[in-house]
Design an enzyme around this catalytic site. Sequence first.
Site, PDB file in Angstrom:
ATOM      1  CE1 TYR A   1      -0.030  -4.616   3.500  1.00  0.00           C
ATOM      2  CE2 TYR A   1      -2.190  -5.517   3.035  1.00  0.00           C
ATOM      3  CZ  TYR A   1      -1.194  -5.308   3.946  1.00  0.00           C
ATOM      4  OH  TYR A   1      -0.929  -6.070   4.891  1.00  0.00           O
TER       5      TYR A   1
ATOM      6  CD1 TRP B   1      -7.535  -1.685  -5.355  1.00  0.00           C
ATOM      7  CD2 TRP B   1      -5.394  -0.630  -5.077  1.00  0.00           C
ATOM      8  NE1 TRP B   1      -7.581  -0.297  -5.442  1.00  0.00           N
ATOM      9  CE2 TRP B   1      -6.591   0.560  -5.173  1.00  0.00           C
ATOM     10  CE3 TRP B   1      -4.253  -0.074  -4.766  1.00  0.00           C
ATOM     11  CZ2 TRP B   1      -6.363   1.810  -5.251  1.00  0.00           C
ATOM     12  CZ3 TRP B   1      -3.925   1.248  -4.728  1.00  0.00           C
ATOM     13  CH2 TRP B   1      -5.230   2.069  -5.170  1.00  0.00           C
TER      14      TRP B   1
ATOM     15  CB  CYS C   1      13.920  -0.311  -2.840  1.00  0.00           C
ATOM     16  SG  CYS C   1      13.690  -0.559  -4.558  1.00  0.00           S
TER      17      CYS C   1
END
Length: 159
Positions: free
Chosen positions: A122, A118, A152
């Site tokens: 990210y 983080w 995903c």
Amino acid sequence: RFVDELTERLALNLRVYRARETPAWQEARHGRLWEQGTAGLDRYHHLNKIEPLQRAFAELRAGTWLSGLRRSQSRSRAAVPFVELRDGRYKVHPLADWTDRDVGRYLAAHALPYHPLWERGYVSIGDWHSTRSLADAGSVEQARFSGLKRECGIHGLDG
């Protein structure tokens, strides 16, 4: 390492499920699936995320699963319900209405760490080859899977 730290610190009893084939074997057989467009990503996600999750559900005889999806994370998650029934299994989203600020406050109140990536920008963590920092990606939607997709596959999972 972060998983190991939290597992030890919180005395978690984790069961870890992985793809049946190693990453090296997958790449030798199928090439770099994550570089093969949407169809390649779908195959990669099936092998590495969906199949292991389905196997875990079956082996653990899970009737309910908890998810950390939040409506504020993306347009594709904006309408996520608190509870849904999928293929006879309840999926619960207890943080559905939390904001980033709510998460930060909770972590601070309970002395829990942010994910170490983080601090490096990210905002969404996934596989090493298909996750980019917000600065590199330009938007949250582009930070995963080169912007080809947001999910995903496990959160649209029907089985």
